[in-house]
Design a protein around this motif. Structure first.
Motif, mmCIF file in Angstrom:
data_model
loop_
_atom_site.group_PDB
_atom_site.id
_atom_site.type_symbol
_atom_site.label_atom_id
_atom_site.label_comp_id
_atom_site.label_asym_id
_atom_site.label_seq_id
_atom_site.Cartn_x
_atom_site.Cartn_y
_atom_site.Cartn_z
ATOM 1 N N ALA A 92 0.953 -1.280 0.080
ATOM 2 C CA ALA A 92 0.026 -0.069 -0.080
ATOM 3 C C ALA A 92 0.916 1.122 0.006
ATOM 4 C CB ALA A 92 -0.961 -0.204 1.198
ATOM 5 N N GLY A 93 2.118 1.026 0.716
ATOM 6 C CA GLY A 93 2.929 2.155 0.647
ATOM 7 C C GLY A 93 3.672 2.575 -0.629
ATOM 8 N N PHE A 94 3.460 1.555 -1.518
ATOM 9 C CA PHE A 94 4.181 1.662 -2.927
ATOM 10 C C PHE A 94 2.886 2.147 -4.019
ATOM 11 C CE2 PHE A 94 7.483 -1.052 -0.996
ATOM 12 C CZ PHE A 94 8.520 -0.090 -0.907
ATOM 13 N N GLY A 95 1.805 1.399 -3.763
ATOM 14 C CA GLY A 95 0.660 1.594 -4.910
ATOM 15 C C GLY A 95 0.449 0.306 -5.425
ATOM 16 N N PRO A 96 -0.516 -0.119 -6.169
ATOM 17 C CA PRO A 96 -0.791 -1.401 -6.978
ATOM 18 C C PRO A 96 0.020 -1.461 -8.049
ATOM 19 C CG PRO A 96 -2.341 0.267 -7.473
ATOM 20 C CD PRO A 96 -1.690 0.938 -6.251
ATOM 21 N N THR A 97 0.532 -2.690 -8.499
ATOM 22 C CA THR A 97 1.414 -2.916 -9.492
ATOM 23 C C THR A 97 0.564 -3.446 -10.548
ATOM 24 O OG1 THR A 97 1.694 -5.111 -8.817
ATOM 25 C CG2 THR A 97 3.428 -3.717 -8.195
ATOM 26 N N PRO A 98 0.843 -3.343 -12.068
ATOM 27 C CA PRO A 98 -0.038 -4.001 -13.074
ATOM 28 C C PRO A 98 -0.577 -5.319 -12.910
ATOM 29 C CG PRO A 98 1.813 -2.570 -13.822
ATOM 30 C CD PRO A 98 1.981 -2.735 -12.649
ATOM 31 N N ALA A 99 0.337 -6.042 -12.110
ATOM 32 C CA ALA A 99 0.043 -7.370 -12.014
ATOM 33 C C ALA A 99 -1.138 -7.393 -11.084
ATOM 34 C CB ALA A 99 1.191 -8.267 -11.527
ATOM 35 N N LEU A 100 -1.207 -6.794 -9.867
ATOM 36 C CA LEU A 100 -2.066 -6.831 -8.933
ATOM 37 C C LEU A 100 -3.488 -6.009 -9.518
ATOM 38 C CD1 LEU A 100 -2.309 -7.534 -5.908
ATOM 39 C CD2 LEU A 100 -1.874 -5.129 -5.612
ATOM 40 N N LEU A 101 -3.521 -5.262 -10.437
ATOM 41 C CA LEU A 101 -4.661 -4.680 -11.056
ATOM 42 C C LEU A 101 -5.250 -5.750 -12.223
ATOM 43 C CD1 LEU A 101 -3.484 -0.951 -11.767
ATOM 44 C CD2 LEU A 101 -5.050 -1.561 -10.018
ATOM 45 N N GLN A 102 -4.488 -6.351 -12.779
ATOM 46 C CA GLN A 102 -4.976 -7.688 -13.627
ATOM 47 C C GLN A 102 -5.559 -8.707 -12.694
ATOM 48 O OE1 GLN A 102 -5.081 -8.081 -16.938
ATOM 49 N NE2 GLN A 102 -5.913 -9.920 -16.709
ATOM 50 N N VAL A 103 -5.023 -8.983 -11.536
ATOM 51 C CA VAL A 103 -5.908 -9.823 -10.806
ATOM 52 C C VAL A 103 -7.076 -9.316 -10.247
ATOM 53 C CG1 VAL A 103 -5.635 -10.998 -8.383
ATOM 54 C CG2 VAL A 103 -3.570 -11.057 -9.868
ATOM 55 N N ARG A 104 -6.865 -8.127 -10.026
ATOM 56 C CA ARG A 104 -8.399 -7.419 -9.488
ATOM 57 C C ARG A 104 -9.532 -7.811 -10.728
ATOM 58 N NH1 ARG A 104 -11.756 -3.033 -9.554
ATOM 59 N NH2 ARG A 104 -12.372 -2.461 -7.525
ATOM 60 N N GLN A 105 -9.049 -7.354 -11.892
ATOM 61 C CA GLN A 105 -10.038 -7.538 -13.187
ATOM 62 C C GLN A 105 -10.532 -9.079 -13.213
ATOM 63 O OE1 GLN A 105 -10.683 -4.169 -13.350
ATOM 64 N NE2 GLN A 105 -11.383 -5.133 -15.344
ATOM 65 N N GLU A 106 -9.441 -10.219 -12.973
ATOM 66 C CA GLU A 106 -9.690 -11.454 -13.166
ATOM 67 C C GLU A 106 -10.904 -11.874 -11.988
ATOM 68 O OE1 GLU A 106 -6.143 -13.650 -12.783
ATOM 69 O OE2 GLU A 106 -5.300 -13.187 -14.681
ATOM 70 N N SER A 107 -10.634 -11.405 -10.656
ATOM 71 C CA SER A 107 -11.360 -11.493 -9.736
ATOM 72 C C SER A 107 -12.772 -11.180 -10.034
ATOM 73 C CB SER A 107 -10.963 -11.031 -8.449
ATOM 74 O OG SER A 107 -9.678 -11.542 -8.249
ATOM 75 N N LEU A 108 -13.030 -9.739 -10.609
ATOM 76 C CA LEU A 108 -14.300 -9.417 -10.854
ATOM 77 C C LEU A 108 -15.017 -10.315 -11.942
ATOM 78 C CD1 LEU A 108 -13.480 -5.740 -10.760
ATOM 79 C CD2 LEU A 108 -14.976 -6.723 -9.198
ATOM 80 N N ALA A 109 -14.397 -10.697 -13.077
ATOM 81 C CA ALA A 109 -14.919 -11.495 -14.025
ATOM 82 C C ALA A 109 -15.312 -12.841 -13.413
ATOM 83 C CB ALA A 109 -13.601 -11.519 -14.939
ATOM 84 N N ALA A 110 -14.468 -13.442 -12.689
ATOM 85 C CA ALA A 110 -14.735 -14.630 -11.880
ATOM 86 C C ALA A 110 -16.090 -14.632 -11.162
ATOM 87 C CB ALA A 110 -13.618 -15.070 -11.020
ATOM 88 N N LEU A 111 -16.213 -13.452 -10.396
ATOM 89 C CA LEU A 111 -17.439 -13.316 -9.777
ATOM 90 C C LEU A 111 -18.787 -13.249 -10.589
ATOM 91 C CD1 LEU A 111 -16.247 -10.726 -7.051
ATOM 92 C CD2 LEU A 111 -16.857 -13.121 -6.425
ATOM 93 N N GLN A 112 -18.627 -12.849 -11.797
ATOM 94 C CA GLN A 112 -19.760 -12.447 -12.714
ATOM 95 C C GLN A 112 -19.865 -13.946 -13.401
ATOM 96 O OE1 GLN A 112 -22.037 -10.033 -12.451
ATOM 97 N NE2 GLN A 112 -20.612 -9.220 -11.174
ATOM 98 N N GLY A 113 -18.806 -14.771 -13.672
ATOM 99 C CA GLY A 113 -18.788 -16.057 -14.284
ATOM 100 C C GLY A 113 -19.313 -17.317 -13.700
ATOM 101 N N PRO A 114 -19.342 -18.513 -14.243
ATOM 102 C CA PRO A 114 -19.641 -19.851 -13.648
ATOM 103 C C PRO A 114 -18.702 -20.135 -12.445
ATOM 104 C CG PRO A 114 -18.448 -19.989 -15.646
ATOM 105 C CD PRO A 114 -18.720 -18.739 -15.712
ATOM 106 N N CYS A 115 -19.272 -21.155 -11.651
ATOM 107 C CA CYS A 115 -18.383 -21.604 -10.696
ATOM 108 C C CYS A 115 -17.165 -22.147 -11.280
ATOM 109 C CB CYS A 115 -19.182 -22.647 -9.900
ATOM 110 S SG CYS A 115 -20.562 -21.624 -8.933
ATOM 111 N N GLN A 116 -16.093 -21.964 -10.364
ATOM 112 C CA GLN A 116 -14.615 -22.371 -10.923
ATOM 113 C C GLN A 116 -14.388 -23.654 -10.162
ATOM 114 O OE1 GLN A 116 -12.667 -18.687 -9.265
ATOM 115 N NE2 GLN A 116 -11.692 -18.452 -11.203
#
Length: 207
Positions: A92-116
């Motif tokens: 948090a002191g450095f801020g989010p990395t591109p990899a972390l923001l990508q994981v955020r997008q994957e997580s949001l997509a997974a919540l909208q998709g079928p069960c994993q």
């Protein structure tokens, strides 16, 4: 890739995936045939897995896949809560990395998709924890966590869950706190995540 490395990856993957369950007695001949390898690289792989504590030898010399106790699993959860809470606060002191923001997008997509499936979620879960560790700029942490996660995955209780929305929401809370550059909130969100991980394990045991 050297044959010994191929044998190691093949055998360890089968153990981590549960294809070879804990407490299974291993036959070098059967393993060599299944991997299409001679016994020499296989023995090198087994030696490496013995050093890692994945397999062990019984008093009669037979090889067996070591089990991971619930107590050991809960120790790992407690250790990771401390390490990853610190990592989240530092990130948090450095801020989010591109990899972390990508994981955020994957997580949001997974919540909208079928069960994993378990394996699909495990891979996403790995990416989340790896991204937080890397964002913390603690160079030694990703390797430490990888080792602890490999042990935890061998505990059969980790494979009993088949619905992962709660974990994904917990991941998002950590990422959003890091994105807000709020170390206290990031540490607290990671602590909540691991507290819930522990409670889910204990709830399964109580069934």
């Amino acid at each position: 890739m050297p044959l010994s490395q191929h044998a190691y990856q093949h055998l360890k993957r089968r153990i981590l995936n549960g294809d070879i369950p804990a407490d299974t007695i291993l036959s070098e001949r059967t393993l060599a045939e299944s991997a299409g390898l001679s016994r020499t690289p296989l023995r090198s792989a087994i030696t490496r897995l013995e050093r890692e504590g994945v397999v062990g030898r019984m008093s009669n010399g037979a090889l067996m896949v070591r089990s991971v106790s619930v107590d050991h699993l809960l120790e790992i959860v407690a250790l990771r809560q401390i390490l990853e809470g610190t990592a989240a606060a530092r990130a948090a002191g450095f801020g989010p990395t591109p990899a972390l923001l990508q994981v955020r997008q994957e997580s949001l997509a997974a919540l909208q998709g079928p069960c994993q499936s378990f394996d699909e979620f495990w891979d996403m879960d790995s990416r989340f924890h790896d991204a937080v560790a890397e964002a913390s700029r603690l160079a030694a942490l990703p390797a430490i966590l990888s080792g602890q996660r490999a042990i935890a995955r061998r505990c059969t209780i980790t494979r009993q869950h088949d619905h992962f929305d709660a974990q994904l929401h917990e991941h998002l809370a950590v990422i959003d706190a890091i994105a807000a550059r709020d170390p206290d909130a990031a540490r607290a969100a990671m602590a909540v995540h691991f507290a819930h991980v522990k409670s889910r394990f204990l709830a399964w045991l109580g069934r």
